[in-house]
Design a protein around this motif. Structure first.
Motif, PDB file in Angstrom:
ATOM      1  N   GLY A  89       2.220 102.976 -14.208  1.00  0.00           N
ATOM      2  CA  GLY A  89       1.152 103.921 -14.525  1.00  0.00           C
ATOM      3  C   GLY A  89       1.050 105.060 -13.528  1.00  0.00           C
ATOM      4  N   GLN A  90       1.115 104.740 -12.231  1.00  0.00           N
ATOM      5  CA  GLN A  90       1.007 105.781 -11.201  1.00  0.00           C
ATOM      6  C   GLN A  90       2.146 106.784 -11.298  1.00  0.00           C
ATOM      7  N   ARG A  91       3.364 106.282 -11.515  1.00  0.00           N
ATOM      8  CA  ARG A  91       4.527 107.171 -11.591  1.00  0.00           C
ATOM      9  C   ARG A  91       4.447 108.070 -12.822  1.00  0.00           C
ATOM     10  N   LEU A  92       4.014 107.517 -13.938  1.00  0.00           N
ATOM     11  CA  LEU A  92       3.921 108.312 -15.158  1.00  0.00           C
ATOM     12  C   LEU A  92       2.902 109.429 -15.015  1.00  0.00           C
ATOM     13  N   PHE A  93       1.774 109.140 -14.396  1.00  0.00           N
ATOM     14  CA  PHE A  93       0.755 110.172 -14.240  1.00  0.00           C
ATOM     15  C   PHE A  93       1.249 111.292 -13.337  1.00  0.00           C
ATOM     16  N   SER A  94       1.990 110.939 -12.310  1.00  0.00           N
ATOM     17  CA  SER A  94       2.542 111.957 -11.420  1.00  0.00           C
ATOM     18  C   SER A  94       3.509 112.869 -12.170  1.00  0.00           C
ATOM     19  N   VAL A  95       4.323 112.285 -13.029  1.00  0.00           N
ATOM     20  CA  VAL A  95       5.265 113.082 -13.829  1.00  0.00           C
ATOM     21  C   VAL A  95       4.511 113.980 -14.802  1.00  0.00           C
ATOM     22  N   ALA A  96       3.544 113.397 -15.528  1.00  0.00           N
ATOM     23  CA  ALA A  96       2.805 114.160 -16.541  1.00  0.00           C
ATOM     24  C   ALA A  96       2.018 115.302 -15.915  1.00  0.00           C
ATOM     25  N   ILE A 138      -4.904 115.953 -20.344  1.00  0.00           N
ATOM     26  CA  ILE A 138      -3.675 115.840 -21.142  1.00  0.00           C
ATOM     27  C   ILE A 138      -2.689 114.905 -20.449  1.00  0.00           C
ATOM     28  N   ALA A 139      -2.594 115.015 -19.130  1.00  0.00           N
ATOM     29  CA  ALA A 139      -1.695 114.135 -18.379  1.00  0.00           C
ATOM     30  C   ALA A 139      -2.091 112.675 -18.543  1.00  0.00           C
ATOM     31  N   SER A 140      -3.392 112.402 -18.590  1.00  0.00           N
ATOM     32  CA  SER A 140      -3.839 111.018 -18.770  1.00  0.00           C
ATOM     33  C   SER A 140      -3.458 110.496 -20.155  1.00  0.00           C
ATOM     34  N   VAL A 141      -3.526 111.372 -21.179  1.00  0.00           N
ATOM     35  CA  VAL A 141      -3.129 110.962 -22.527  1.00  0.00           C
ATOM     36  C   VAL A 141      -1.626 110.703 -22.583  1.00  0.00           C
ATOM     37  N   LEU A 142      -0.830 111.591 -21.974  1.00  0.00           N
ATOM     38  CA  LEU A 142       0.614 111.378 -21.944  1.00  0.00           C
ATOM     39  C   LEU A 142       0.976 110.125 -21.171  1.00  0.00           C
ATOM     40  N   THR A 143       0.250 109.858 -20.081  1.00  0.00           N
ATOM     41  CA  THR A 143       0.485 108.630 -19.323  1.00  0.00           C
ATOM     42  C   THR A 143       0.152 107.409 -20.168  1.00  0.00           C
ATOM     43  N   SER A 144      -0.939 107.502 -20.934  1.00  0.00           N
ATOM     44  CA  SER A 144      -1.308 106.398 -21.822  1.00  0.00           C
ATOM     45  C   SER A 144      -0.232 106.152 -22.866  1.00  0.00           C
ATOM     46  N   ALA A 145       0.313 107.251 -23.427  1.00  0.00           N
ATOM     47  CA  ALA A 145       1.381 107.108 -24.422  1.00  0.00           C
ATOM     48  C   ALA A 145       2.615 106.476 -23.800  1.00  0.00           C
ATOM     49  N   GLY A 146       2.956 106.912 -22.581  1.00  0.00           N
ATOM     50  CA  GLY A 146       4.116 106.324 -21.914  1.00  0.00           C
ATOM     51  C   GLY A 146       3.904 104.878 -21.562  1.00  0.00           C
ATOM     52  N   PHE A 147       2.722 104.553 -21.025  1.00  0.00           N
ATOM     53  CA  PHE A 147       2.467 103.157 -20.655  1.00  0.00           C
ATOM     54  C   PHE A 147       2.365 102.275 -21.898  1.00  0.00           C
ATOM     55  N   VAL A 169      -4.369 103.360 -16.730  1.00  0.00           N
ATOM     56  CA  VAL A 169      -4.390 104.815 -16.630  1.00  0.00           C
ATOM     57  C   VAL A 169      -5.700 105.291 -16.007  1.00  0.00           C
ATOM     58  N   GLY A 170      -6.798 104.638 -16.359  1.00  0.00           N
ATOM     59  CA  GLY A 170      -8.082 105.045 -15.817  1.00  0.00           C
ATOM     60  C   GLY A 170      -8.157 104.921 -14.309  1.00  0.00           C
ATOM     61  N   ALA A 171      -7.576 103.854 -13.766  1.00  0.00           N
ATOM     62  CA  ALA A 171      -7.597 103.654 -12.313  1.00  0.00           C
ATOM     63  C   ALA A 171      -6.844 104.761 -11.584  1.00  0.00           C
ATOM     64  N   VAL A 172      -5.859 105.349 -12.240  1.00  0.00           N
ATOM     65  CA  VAL A 172      -5.059 106.415 -11.615  1.00  0.00           C
ATOM     66  C   VAL A 172      -5.638 107.793 -11.906  1.00  0.00           C
ATOM     67  N   ALA A 173      -6.012 108.049 -13.173  1.00  0.00           N
ATOM     68  CA  ALA A 173      -6.361 109.399 -13.604  1.00  0.00           C
ATOM     69  C   ALA A 173      -7.804 109.795 -13.311  1.00  0.00           C
ATOM     70  N   LEU A 174      -8.741 108.863 -13.434  1.00  0.00           N
ATOM     71  CA  LEU A 174     -10.146 109.235 -13.273  1.00  0.00           C
ATOM     72  C   LEU A 174     -10.467 109.787 -11.880  1.00  0.00           C
ATOM     73  N   PRO A 175      -9.992 109.181 -10.784  1.00  0.00           N
ATOM     74  CA  PRO A 175     -10.259 109.792  -9.471  1.00  0.00           C
ATOM     75  C   PRO A 175      -9.679 111.192  -9.336  1.00  0.00           C
ATOM     76  N   GLU A 176      -8.501 111.436  -9.916  1.00  0.00           N
ATOM     77  CA  GLU A 176      -7.881 112.759  -9.850  1.00  0.00           C
ATOM     78  C   GLU A 176      -8.729 113.791 -10.596  1.00  0.00           C
ATOM     79  N   MET A 177      -9.203 113.428 -11.787  1.00  0.00           N
ATOM     80  CA  MET A 177     -10.002 114.365 -12.570  1.00  0.00           C
ATOM     81  C   MET A 177     -11.370 114.593 -11.934  1.00  0.00           C
ATOM     82  N   LYS A 178     -11.922 113.583 -11.314  1.00  0.00           N
ATOM     83  CA  LYS A 178     -13.207 113.749 -10.633  1.00  0.00           C
ATOM     84  C   LYS A 178     -13.059 114.714  -9.458  1.00  0.00           C
ATOM     85  N   GLN A 179     -11.977 114.569  -8.721  1.00  0.00           N
ATOM     86  CA  GLN A 179     -11.736 115.448  -7.583  1.00  0.00           C
ATOM     87  C   GLN A 179     -11.517 116.894  -8.028  1.00  0.00           C
TER      88      GLN A 179
END
Length: 438
Positions: free
Chosen positions: A81-88, A101-110, A124-134
């Motif tokens: 999950g972490q690697r996919l989000f970084s790529v997306a 959009i990156a979180s959705v693509l990560t969800s599709a990949g995972f 995906v939430g554990a990886v993407a939500l802190p990034e979007m909050k920041q």
């Protein structure tokens, strides 16, 4: 007791038991046994059901369920999950709502490594939500994207829910998995377009702009997605080309994910704990699914005994309505059910009655299966019991639950658009299975 009265009492008993908090599998089983006793007698029920649990669950196809679940758990622990989000993020982060959009693509990949919507949303939430909050994203958009992205886990193969549908209806499991590919990609595309529209029209300027990466760095980052590519090719490629059965593909995929777990540096630091958690989660989820199947099987036996499916088929086929309209009305049944039940429960309750009707009207069972799963997806983000919404709210405790549901509401509209496209253009579902080899 006459069959009609017994049927109405048994169906009423199901909802009474559910309302009092009895688990779905137990509600269905108890209502089914009670119905058989009302129509026949207790000795008849005990004689017919004494080997029922074995005959219902000792099915070779069902072994693919724990294998797919185990594959997803291994992939999660391996840090996919972490690697996919970084790529997306490097590819779409600069777009309006890019991180969503990156979180959705990560969800599709995972989702291509896990058949569970809850696992997808949680990972995906554990990886993407802190990034979007920041980045200052609106909480409704960020949590809604994660909750809705998670539903791709039950559509994009390897999907446990598609295997579940195949087992209940006795359609080809391989064809059912392949049928989910294009609808899954279409759902992802509609989510992306919807996020861009929401970001530009409803809440413009509300999100911090992400840096734009060069094409060289973008293509280089694709190397971090090799695990998903390998698992997708091994599992779905093997099934599509006819090299392996779904069960064999599940075994190979689980072993490949296990090797990835062994090769992951972050996972090796606590390898024993990761293996223990993966096995425990796989066992508990598998038992839940099989018990649901068992309860549904008992209730379905009662319905067959009283001839309920045949009666409904006769009634529907004599109605002076276009067949496509009848299917649309049947699918609407899933909307109220999705407010209170999980996806597996919805299928086991409805399919014994709806599927014979679909067959009698001459529609493709793969097409109807994907539509039924899409309706179950909507239920996963529908109040008051949208399971993915609660999972997302549990990760981001600073966002009120009502805001998560509001964010998911935008994606419910997007899901409705995708479902209508599949409904009116069945080729989206049937083209790939029709061209399978082997």
């Amino acid at each position: 007791m006459d069959e009609m009265t017994a049927t109405l009492l048994a169906i009423g008993l199901v909802f009474v038991l559910l309302a009092t908090g009895v688990p779905v599998f137990a509600s269905l089983a108890l209502a089914g046994v009670a119905g058989v006793v009302m129509v026949e007698d207790l000795d008849f029920a005990l004689n017919r059901l004494k080997a029922f649990s074995y005959t219902q669950t000792a099915v070779y196809l069902l072994t693919v369920i724990p294998l797919f679940i185990l594959m997803g758990n291994f992939a999660q622990k391996a840090g996919v999950g972490q690697r996919l989000f970084s790529v997306a993020r490097k590819w779409v982060g600069q777009l309006p709502g890019g991180l969503a959009i990156a979180s959705v693509l990560t969800s599709a990949g995972f989702a291509a490594t896990s058949g569970s919507s809850v696992a997808t949303a949680a990972t995906v939430g554990a990886v993407a939500l802190p990034e979007m909050k920041q980045a200052g994203y609106d909480r409704r958009l960020s949590t809604g994207a994660v909750a809705a992205g998670g539903v791709l886990g039950v559509l994009i193969p390897p999907s446990v829910l598609l295997i579940f549908y195949a087992a209940l209806t006795e359609v080809s499991a391989g064809a059912m998995l392949v049928a989910g590919v294009l609808p899954g990609l279409l759902s992802t595309l509609v989510f992306i377009v919807g996020i861009v529209v929401v970001s530009k029209k409803i809440m413009p300027g509300r999100h911090q702009t992400q840096p734009r990466y060069g094409w060289g760095e973008r293509f280089t980052s694709l190397g971090d997605a090799w695990q998903v590519i390998v698992l997708f090719v091994v599992v779905l490629g093997g099934i599509y080309l006819g090299f392996v059965t779904p069960t064999e593909a599940g075994a190979i995929g689980a072993f490949a994910a296990f090797l990835m777990l062994l090769c992951s540096r972050q996972a090796r630091a606590n390898l024993g704990g990761n293996l223990k958690d993966s096995f425990r989660s796989s066992i508990s989820t598998t038992v839940m699914i099989l018990m649901t199947m068992l309860g549904a099987g008992i209730f379905s036996y009662f319905l067959t005994l009283v001839g309920a499916p045949q009666y409904i088929v006769e009634a529907v086929t004599t109605v002076d309505l276009p067949p496509l309209l009848i299917i649309g009305l049947l699918l609407l049944i899933y909307l109220p059910l999705g407010m209170f039940l999980d996806a597996f429960s919805m299928l086991v309750i409805t399919l014994p009655i709806l599927f014979p009707t679909v067959q009698s009207l001459g529609f493709d069972p793969l097409w109807f299966g994907i539509l039924a799963v899409k309706m179950c997806e909507i239920g996963l983000i529908t109040p008051p019991v949208g399971l993915n919404v609660y999972v997302t709210a549990g990760i981001d405790r600073d966002t009120p639950l009502v805001d998560v549901f509001r964010g998911a509401g935008w994606f419910m509209i997007m899901e409705a658009v995708t479902t209508l496209l599949i409904f009116f253009f069945p080729v989206i579902v049937t083209w790939l299975p029709a061209n399978m080899l082997g």
